[in-house]
Write an enzyme that holds these catalytic residues in place. Structure first.
Site, mmCIF file in Angstrom:
data_model
loop_
_atom_site.group_PDB
_atom_site.id
_atom_site.type_symbol
_atom_site.label_atom_id
_atom_site.label_comp_id
_atom_site.label_asym_id
_atom_site.label_seq_id
_atom_site.Cartn_x
_atom_site.Cartn_y
_atom_site.Cartn_z
ATOM 1 N N CYS A 195 35.631 47.917 24.348
ATOM 2 C CA CYS A 195 36.404 49.627 25.643
ATOM 3 C C CYS A 195 37.636 49.195 25.852
ATOM 4 O O CYS A 195 38.240 48.261 26.722
ATOM 5 C CB CYS A 195 35.560 48.421 26.557
ATOM 6 N N ALA A 341 28.152 51.698 24.992
ATOM 7 C CA ALA A 341 27.633 52.652 25.487
ATOM 8 C C ALA A 341 27.418 53.350 24.210
ATOM 9 O O ALA A 341 26.382 53.832 23.417
ATOM 10 C CB ALA A 341 28.865 53.787 26.275
ATOM 11 N N CYS A 373 33.838 56.040 27.297
ATOM 12 C CA CYS A 373 34.430 55.187 28.518
ATOM 13 C C CYS A 373 34.726 55.599 30.103
ATOM 14 O O CYS A 373 35.916 56.560 29.951
ATOM 15 C CB CYS A 373 36.267 54.371 27.701
HETATM 16 C C1 LIG Z 1 36.031 44.339 30.691
HETATM 17 C C2 LIG Z 1 35.155 45.060 29.557
HETATM 18 C C3 LIG Z 1 35.102 45.742 30.305
HETATM 19 C C4 LIG Z 1 34.169 46.589 29.392
HETATM 20 N N1 LIG Z 1 33.460 47.952 29.847
HETATM 21 C C5 LIG Z 1 33.016 48.455 29.602
HETATM 22 C C6 LIG Z 1 32.477 50.295 29.751
HETATM 23 O O1 LIG Z 1 32.984 50.521 30.784
HETATM 24 N N2 LIG Z 1 31.678 50.734 28.843
HETATM 25 C C7 LIG Z 1 31.090 50.657 27.269
HETATM 26 O O2 LIG Z 1 30.082 50.795 27.127
HETATM 27 N N3 LIG Z 1 31.456 48.828 27.876
HETATM 28 C C8 LIG Z 1 32.201 48.338 28.020
HETATM 29 N N4 LIG Z 1 32.640 47.428 27.951
HETATM 30 C C9 LIG Z 1 32.128 47.149 26.308
HETATM 31 C C10 LIG Z 1 31.155 46.401 26.172
HETATM 32 O O3 LIG Z 1 30.513 45.618 27.086
HETATM 33 C C11 LIG Z 1 30.479 45.650 24.098
HETATM 34 O O4 LIG Z 1 31.023 46.754 24.398
HETATM 35 C C12 LIG Z 1 28.583 45.364 24.041
HETATM 36 O O5 LIG Z 1 28.533 44.514 25.169
HETATM 37 C C13 LIG Z 1 28.747 45.214 22.999
HETATM 38 O O6 LIG Z 1 27.390 43.959 23.027
HETATM 39 P P1 LIG Z 1 27.216 43.244 21.269
HETATM 40 O O7 LIG Z 1 25.839 43.194 21.024
HETATM 41 O O8 LIG Z 1 28.114 43.587 20.000
HETATM 42 O O9 LIG Z 1 28.412 42.162 21.625
HETATM 43 P P2 LIG Z 1 27.354 41.021 23.379
HETATM 44 O O10 LIG Z 1 27.397 41.952 24.058
HETATM 45 O O11 LIG Z 1 29.519 40.202 23.338
HETATM 46 O O12 LIG Z 1 27.363 40.843 22.085
HETATM 47 C C14 LIG Z 1 27.054 39.060 21.082
HETATM 48 C C15 LIG Z 1 26.225 37.823 22.044
HETATM 49 O O13 LIG Z 1 26.633 37.347 20.384
HETATM 50 C C16 LIG Z 1 26.646 36.000 20.923
HETATM 51 N N5 LIG Z 1 27.010 35.445 19.279
HETATM 52 C C17 LIG Z 1 28.267 35.196 19.027
HETATM 53 N N6 LIG Z 1 28.683 33.983 18.352
HETATM 54 C C18 LIG Z 1 27.148 33.804 17.510
HETATM 55 C C19 LIG Z 1 26.145 33.063 17.252
HETATM 56 N N7 LIG Z 1 27.460 32.233 15.701
HETATM 57 N N8 LIG Z 1 25.081 32.693 16.908
HETATM 58 C C20 LIG Z 1 24.110 32.943 17.598
HETATM 59 N N9 LIG Z 1 24.825 33.983 18.507
HETATM 60 C C21 LIG Z 1 26.128 34.943 18.405
HETATM 61 C C22 LIG Z 1 26.970 36.072 21.649
HETATM 62 O O14 LIG Z 1 27.185 34.638 22.583
HETATM 63 C C23 LIG Z 1 26.774 37.305 22.420
HETATM 64 O O15 LIG Z 1 25.803 36.623 23.220
HETATM 65 C C24 LIG Z 1 33.613 46.237 28.287
HETATM 66 C C25 LIG Z 1 33.882 45.165 27.727
HETATM 67 C C26 LIG Z 1 34.664 43.963 28.563
HETATM 68 C C27 LIG Z 1 34.825 42.301 28.477
#
Ligand SMILES: Cc1cc2nc3c(=O)[nH]c(=O)nc-3n(C[C@H](O)[C@H](O)[C@H](O)COP(=O)(O)OP(=O)(O)OC[C@H]3O[C@@H](n4cnc5c(N)ncnc54)[C@H](O)[C@@H]3O)c2cc1C
Length: 444
Positions: A195, A341, A373
């Site tokens: 983000c 998103a 965003c």
């Molecule tokens: C402050 C902030 C504001 C944001 N604002 C927005 C917004 O307005 N709009 C939007 O769309 N997005 C926003 N985002 C971004 C969004 O939250 C992320 O892009 C999204 O959650 C990514 O999903 P993901 O599954 O890739 O990663 P995550 O949801 O971070 O999940 C990764 C998972 O992998 C697990 N993991 C890591 N390593 C291991 C391992 N070795 N073994 C097993 N499990 C592991 C972690 O525990 C975690 O649960 C924001 C994020 C933040 C921090």
């Protein structure tokens, strides 16, 4: 004698039961590894992992899907922008992982330690070995506060916060409430981030809060970003520059936070255009966006690109080398902005890719890089940035979304969380593509 034997047998049985229960709780014990096999193994139970777990459950049945995730809690991270500004609570952003896990899917509550794609196997923390037919990698990214000298220990001091973790987000709100006078400094690191709007959203909210509470005239608000631009898409950057000027916010481009002296309330920035040249900013409030990098477990797995990110095809999300491995979300090298998103848009394409691959057919649906965003510019306004791989706006609504809007604020604060918990994580929301078409009368 017989009685002694009976009690010995009972004792052995009791020990076995205990061993079994310890093993099943911790997956293994005493170094004895257990083996399991699933058609689909999903690594990570964050946004992308739970979403794909729900979709794969529908495809092949719950008993054939496992999700490896160590955390007890699942957070809707986009809400943390509002938590840091006191507009929402941390608890509103949290649910137990158990409650979001698709029912019947095996939750392996452990950390992945090693991925061996040549042998279709992953190894978890307690020596468990899990083999798969198909692997979905959704490991997110790694926050690297330690790359800034003085952090993370600097968070023990007041006046410093970070919306990027559940531990530090409330510290932002505290620092904002306690602000009296001086510099309020906001940073953006010299790495890819999730983000990319979040580091400046908290600046606009802080400005609004200070105006509301009569402190704004005593504040010097400074946004120091490593980037050469305020925002990556010109249409939205133009609007943001107007806001920045109108509200007297100071933006310094190519400024990278390298050290925090929290005891002295000093932040040290390096000028990236003049390497080695540093400038110290005293602060009354500091918001840190940390450097970020790929998940360490990818290193040496032969799944990563030269930067360490999961190396996937940008159209299909299939791994470039291993055809039974797929990726979604922040851990991938998809050249788009890392957001929830984007995960939504990716999930429907990946679902389709997997269906095709399972039938030995060629994937036919292409991900266009859709990401979004909601740039929160005050407690009642949002600029809803939506764009694709080429950085071209890909807007859902038939209005100019680069204008600040109250309706978009309600979308961000009230509607999107529902869409997340009840749509995306259930595998039912694949992004606004179909609605965009309807809203634009089939023209987009
Ligand atoms: C402050 C902030 C504001 C944001 N604002 C927005 C917004 O307005 N709009 C939007 O769309 N997005 C926003 N985002 C971004 C969004 O939250 C992320 O892009 C999204 O959650 C990514 O999903 P993901 O599954 O890739 O990663 P995550 O949801 O971070 O999940 C990764 C998972 O992998 C697990 N993991 C890591 N390593 C291991 C391992 N070795 N073994 C097993 N499990 C592991 C972690 O525990 C975690 O649960 C924001 C994020 C933040 C921090």
């Amino acid at each position: 004698m017989a009685a002694a034997l009976t009690s010995q047998v009972a004792l052995v049985r009791k020990c076995n039961r205990l061993l079994y229960s310890v093993r099943s709780r911790f997956h293994t014990s005493n170094g004895l590894s257990t083996k399991e096999h699933y058609k689909f193994v999903v690594l990570g139970g964050g946004t992308g992992g739970i979403t794909m777990g729900a979709r794969m459950k529908r495809k092949v049945g719950a008993e054939h899907v496992a999700i490896v995730e160590p955390s007890e809690m699942h957070y809707y991270q986009p809400m943390w922008t509002l938590v840091g500004a006191g507009a929402k609570t941390v608890s509103a952003s949290a649910r137990s992982t158990a409650s979001v896990m698709p029912s019947g899917v095996k939750w392996v509550k452990s950390t992945v330690m090693k991925i061996d794609p040549k042998n279709n196997t992953v190894f978890t923390e307690y020596g468990k070995e899990i083999s798969y037919d198909y692997l979905i990698v959704a490991l997110g990214l790694q926050l690297q506060y330690e790359k800034i000298k003085g952090l993370p220990e600097g968070f023990e001091h007041p006046k410093i916060g970070s919306n990027y973790t559940v531990k530090t987000v409330e510290k932002t709100w505290k620092a904002l409430q306690n602000f009296k006078e001086g510099n309020a400094v906001f940073s953006f690191p010299n790495t890819p981030v999730k983000c990319a709007g979040a580091p400046q959203k908290i600046m606009y909210l802080s400005d609004s809060f200070m105006r509301k509470t009569g402190k704004r005239s005593k504040a010097n608000i400074i946004y120091n970003t490593s980037l050469p631009v305020l925002f990556g898409v010109k249409k939205y950057a133009d609007s943001l520059w107007e806001i920045v000027k109108k509200r007297d916010l100071n933006v310094n481009l190519r400024h990278n936070l390298i050290e925090v002296r929290a005891d002295k309330q000093e932040a040290v920035f390096e000028n990236l255009d003049k390497p080695g040249e540093t400038k110290v900013f005293e602060y009354e409030m500091l918001h840190v966006t940390p450097p970020m990098g790929p998940p360490p477990v990818l290193k040496g797995s032969s799944l990563e690109d030269e930067g360490g990110w999961l190396d996937v095809n940008k159209d299909t999300l299939q791994h470039k080398k291993y055809t039974n491995v797929f990726g979604i979300g922040d851990c991938t090298n998809l050249p788009t902005s890392k957001t929830a998103a984007a995960v939504a848009g990716q999930s429907s394409v990946l679902d389709r890719t997997i269906t095709k691959v399972m039938k030995n057919e060629k994937p036919d649906k292409k991900y266009d890089g859709y990401t979004s965003c909601p740039l929160v510019t005050s407690y009642k306004t949002v600029i809803l940035a939506e764009f694709d791989y080429s950085g071209q706006p890909l807007e859902t609504f038939p209005v100019d979304q680069s204008k600040e809007s109250r309706i978009m604020y309600h979308m961000k604060a009230d509607i999107m969380p529902h869409l997340y918990w009840h749509g995306l994580l259930k595998g039912l929301w694949g992004g606004p593509g179909p609605y965009r078409k309807i809203m634009h009368l089939g023209m987009k």
